[in-house]
Design a protein around this motif. Structure first.
Motif, mmCIF file in Angstrom:
data_model
loop_
_atom_site.group_PDB
_atom_site.id
_atom_site.type_symbol
_atom_site.label_atom_id
_atom_site.label_comp_id
_atom_site.label_asym_id
_atom_site.label_seq_id
_atom_site.Cartn_x
_atom_site.Cartn_y
_atom_site.Cartn_z
ATOM 1 N N ASP A 12 0.754 -0.998 -0.253
ATOM 2 C CA ASP A 12 -0.116 -0.113 -0.075
ATOM 3 C C ASP A 12 0.641 0.891 -0.124
ATOM 4 O OD1 ASP A 12 -1.765 2.616 0.814
ATOM 5 O OD2 ASP A 12 -2.835 1.026 2.000
ATOM 6 N N SER A 13 0.708 1.902 -1.028
ATOM 7 C CA SER A 13 1.756 3.079 -0.981
ATOM 8 C C SER A 13 1.444 4.074 0.242
ATOM 9 C CB SER A 13 1.390 4.250 -1.936
ATOM 10 O OG SER A 13 -0.164 4.364 -2.286
ATOM 11 N N ALA A 14 -0.146 3.778 1.187
ATOM 12 C CA ALA A 14 0.228 4.554 2.186
ATOM 13 C C ALA A 14 1.506 4.385 3.644
ATOM 14 C CB ALA A 14 -1.039 4.507 2.999
ATOM 15 N N ASP A 15 1.730 2.708 3.060
ATOM 16 C CA ASP A 15 2.428 1.994 3.684
ATOM 17 C C ASP A 15 3.981 2.598 3.990
ATOM 18 O OD1 ASP A 15 0.529 1.330 5.452
ATOM 19 O OD2 ASP A 15 0.357 -1.134 4.885
ATOM 20 N N VAL A 16 4.161 2.443 2.317
ATOM 21 C CA VAL A 16 5.159 3.698 1.954
ATOM 22 C C VAL A 16 5.527 4.159 1.921
ATOM 23 C CG1 VAL A 16 7.021 3.195 -0.524
ATOM 24 C CG2 VAL A 16 5.350 1.262 0.205
ATOM 25 N N GLN A 17 4.955 5.013 2.249
ATOM 26 C CA GLN A 17 4.979 6.784 2.576
ATOM 27 C C GLN A 17 5.511 6.420 4.362
ATOM 28 O OE1 GLN A 17 3.316 10.226 1.072
ATOM 29 N NE2 GLN A 17 2.394 10.931 3.258
ATOM 30 N N ALA A 18 4.763 6.010 5.257
ATOM 31 C CA ALA A 18 5.030 6.060 6.571
ATOM 32 C C ALA A 18 6.007 5.060 7.099
ATOM 33 C CB ALA A 18 4.139 4.846 7.285
ATOM 34 N N ALA A 19 6.776 3.949 6.103
ATOM 35 C CA ALA A 19 8.204 3.600 6.253
ATOM 36 C C ALA A 19 9.233 5.410 6.082
ATOM 37 C CB ALA A 19 7.903 2.506 5.507
ATOM 38 N N ALA A 20 8.947 5.846 4.946
ATOM 39 C CA ALA A 20 9.951 6.920 4.681
ATOM 40 C C ALA A 20 9.550 7.538 5.352
ATOM 41 C CB ALA A 20 9.716 7.247 3.149
#
Length: 244
Positions: A12-20
Motif C-alpha cells: 500500500d503506497s500509504a504504508d510505503v510513505q509511512a516507512a519513509a
C-alpha cells in the motif's frame, strides 16, 4: 548514528510513505544535519506545519553545511516494520517511536527473539549500508552490533550462547557481502566485549562475549567468564573472517 531501517508493512503506497517518514525521523534527521547540514525534506515540511522548524540564520546554515565528517559510525541491531496511521500495536518492538504519521508494527516475516521481537534481520544490515552509501558517499564503520539475551552459567560454569554466535555470524556475512559490492566499510565493532548495564533492562539483558557475575539488586561476585561466543569470535579474528 543508530540507524533504523524501516520497511512498509504492505505494498500500500500509504504504508510505503509511512516507512519513509519513519526513516527520516528516526535516522536521516540526525544524519542529514550532521553530514549535509540540512533537514530532510519530508520531516522539514512536518516541522513547518507544526511551527517547529528551527530558526537559523543563513550564516548558521552555511556553517552546518561546511563541516562534512570523514566517515560514518553505524549502530545496527534490527529493522522495523511500519504501517500508515491507524490502531497502535502495543506488542510491537520499539512502539514508543510511534508518531501521528506512522505506526510501528511487528514484522510477520522475521523471526522473534526475547529482546529482538520480530526484527532479527541480518539482510537489513546490508540494506542499511547500501542506503547510507547511496545517500552520503562516506566510508563507514560498524560501531555497534550485537545480540542480547538473558543467560546464566550452567552447572559446569559454561555459557553456551550459540544464538549469539549465529546472530553475529549472519551479520558479519552481511557486512562481507556489502564490502564485496564495493560499499566502503572499513571496520566492525561487536557490542559488547563483556556484559554491562542495559539502560532500561538492567542486567537481565546481556550482550557480552564475556559473562560478568552481576545480578539485579547489586548481587554477584563480578567474576568474568568467557562464553562460547568469546572463543568463536577470537577464531573469527585470528582467521580474518575466513569461515564467515
Amino acid at each position: 548514528s543508530a540507524f533504523q531501517i524501516c520497511y512498509p508493512l504492505t505494498a500500500d503506497s500509504a504504508d510505503v510513505q509511512a516507512a519513509a517518514d519513519a526513516e527520516e525521523y528516526l535516522s536521516y534527521l540526525v544524519l542529514d544535519l550532521s553530514v549535509r547540514g540540512e533537514i530532510p525534506a519530508g520531516f522539514g515540511a512536518y516541522l513547518k506545519e507544526k511551527n517547529a522548524y528551527p530558526y537559523l540564520t543563513e550564516e548558521e546554515w552555511d556553517l552546518l553545511k561546511s563541516d562534512r565528517p570523514d566517515f560514518l559510525g553505524v549502530n545496527y541491531y534490527a529493522s522495523l516494520a511500519v504501517k500508515k496511521p491507524g490502531p497502535i500495536d502495543p506488542k510491537a518492538d520499539l512502539a514508543f517511536f510511534n508518531m501521528e504519521d506512522y505506526v510501528i508494527v511487528n514484522n510477520p516475516f522475521l523471526p522473534t527473539t526475547t529482546w529482538l521481537r520480530g526484527s532479527y534481520d541480518p539482510l537489513g544490515m546490508k540494506l542499511t549500508l547500501r542506503k547510507l552509501n547511496d545517500r552520503y558517499r562516506l566510508p563507514m564503520i560498524i560501531t555497534e552490533n550485537g545480540y542480547p539475551q538473558t543467560e546464566a552459567p550452567d552447572e559446569e560454569g559454561c555459557i553456551n550462547d550459540q544464538e549469539r554466535i549465529d546472530y553475529i555470524a549472519a551479520h558479519l556475512h552481511a557486512v562481507k557481502e556489502a564490502v564485496s559490492e564495493g560499499i566502503p566499510v572499513f571496520g566492525y565493532n561487536i557490542w559488547s566485549f563483556m556484559d554491562l548495564l542495559s539502560g532500561s533492562q538492567g542486567y537481565k539483558k546481556r550482550y557480552g562475549l564475556v559473562y560478568v557475575d552481576h545480578q539485579e539488586g547489586n548481587r554477584g561476585t563480578l567474576k568474568r567468564m568467557p562464553k562460547k561466543s568469546y572463543n568463536w569470535y577470537r577464531n573469527v579474528i585470528n582467521t580474518n573472517g575466513k569461515y564467515i
